[in-house]
Scaffold this motif. Structure first.
Motif, short mmCIF file in Angstrom:
data_model
loop_
_atom_site.label_atom_id
_atom_site.label_comp_id
_atom_site.label_asym_id
_atom_site.label_seq_id
_atom_site.Cartn_x
_atom_site.Cartn_y
_atom_site.Cartn_z
N ALA A 1 -2.73 -1.24 -5.62
CA ALA A 1 -2.54 0.21 -5.77
C ALA A 1 -3.56 0.95 -4.93
O ALA A 1 -4.73 0.57 -4.89
N MET A 2 -3.09 2.00 -4.27
CA MET A 2 -4.01 2.95 -3.64
C MET A 2 -4.36 3.96 -4.72
O MET A 2 -3.46 4.48 -5.38
N GLN B 1 4.20 0.70 3.71
CA GLN B 1 2.83 0.50 4.17
C GLN B 1 2.25 -0.75 3.53
O GLN B 1 2.41 -0.97 2.33
N ALA C 1 0.83 -1.21 0.00
CA ALA C 1 0.00 0.00 0.00
C ALA C 1 0.86 1.26 0.00
O ALA C 1 0.54 2.23 0.66
N GLY C 2 1.98 1.21 -0.72
CA GLY C 2 2.87 2.36 -0.77
C GLY C 2 4.14 2.06 0.00
O GLY C 2 4.23 1.04 0.68
N PRO C 3 5.14 2.96 -0.09
CA PRO C 3 6.41 2.71 0.58
C PRO C 3 6.23 2.54 2.09
O PRO C 3 5.66 3.40 2.74
#
Ligand SMILES: [Zn+2]
Lengths: 92, 177
Positions: B134-135, B67, B63-65
């Motif tokens: 991807a968010m 996360q 969910a991102g760097p």
């Protein structure tokens, strides 16, 4: 207005996913004078051409980015994670 | 002590079934969703996460760097959450979001065309293979997308937006009926 921002983490995303957080300025020292802080907080240039701004990828990776864009051609240049940009800064 | 008993109702219990034949939209079991936030400057934690989730029926979603989300269909007991949280220390912090995020499964051979109405993420299987997350924004709602099978996506959304997103997904599917 730039419509696609190439997030270094997420790839090209529409500007609606981001929040613009303003010009990249270096923060004055805590004990800098009143004038330096007034400049930093309130006074902005309105540049024609290349502009470096903080963008927050609010609806994506939620990272702060430094986006270089051209206010005349709307071209988006270099996009970088703000933490990486800070590490790359030349320190005296 | 209060007489009022808190009862957990499914967020999408009363949502109408979509009419589309080419696409199916289903509410996934409200099992567990754990948000994982890595410490800054920690090297890739995927191995730590895989070990922490163990053989249980759980999946790790990027969910991102720094996360991640750990999701599963079965509810997580207090002890299970504590064990998971301990296994991630000191590299990352786990936050139980099971009550706060809802997962919707959208499935069909033209599922990318339906989702593309709401997001700018390139959902071609070449660019977004099975297991990719991807968010992103889906319309005006912030979601977490994962391709869980070649023709199926998991759309995770904040609980309060679940019904609204469901209605959006149903409307986006109408043309494929
Ligand atoms: Zn991003």
């Amino acid at each position: 207005m730039a419509s696609l921002i190439s997030c270094p983490h997420c790839g090209a995303r529409p500007k609606e996913e981001f929040t613009i957080k303003g010009a990249v300025l270096s923060r004055p020292a805590a004990d800098a004078g009143h004038q330096a802080w007034t400049d930093y907080v309130y006074l902005r240039d309105n540049p024609r051409g290349t502009h470096r701004e903080y963008w927050h990828h609010t609806s994506g990776c939620r990272r702060w980015l430094v986006v270089t864009r051209d206010t005349v051609s709307h071209e988006v240049g270099f996009c970088q994670d703000a933490a990486a940009a800070k590490l790359a800064e030349v320190r005296p | 002590m209060s007489d009022f008993r808190i009862t957990l109702r499914p967020a999408l219990g009363s949502a109408p079934r979509p009419a589309s034949r080419g696409l199916s939209i289903t509410a996934m079991p409200e099992g567990h969703v754990v948000q994982v936030l890595g410490r800054p400057h920690t090297p890739d934690l995927f191995g730590v996460l895989e070990r922490a989730t163990g053989a249980a029926h759980r999946s790790v979603r990027a969910a991102g760097p720094g996360q991640w989300f750990i999701v599963g269909d079965a509810p997580l007991s207090r002890d299970e959450f504590a064990a998971l949280s301990t296994a991630l220390q000191p590299h990352a912090t786990a936050v139980d979001q099971s009550h706060g995020r809802v997962r919707i499964r959208v499935e069909g051979t033209i599922v990318e065309r339906m989702l593309a109405k709401g997001t700018a993420v390139d959902l071609d299987p070449g660019a977004f293979p099975v297991g990719t997350s991807a968010m992103t924004l889906l319309g005006h709602v912030s979601v977490h997308l994962t391709r869980i099978e070649i023709a199926a996506f998991e759309v995770m959304v904040l609980r309060g937006f679940a019904e609204s997103l469901w209605e959006d997904l149903v409307r986006m599917s109408v043309e494929f009926a």
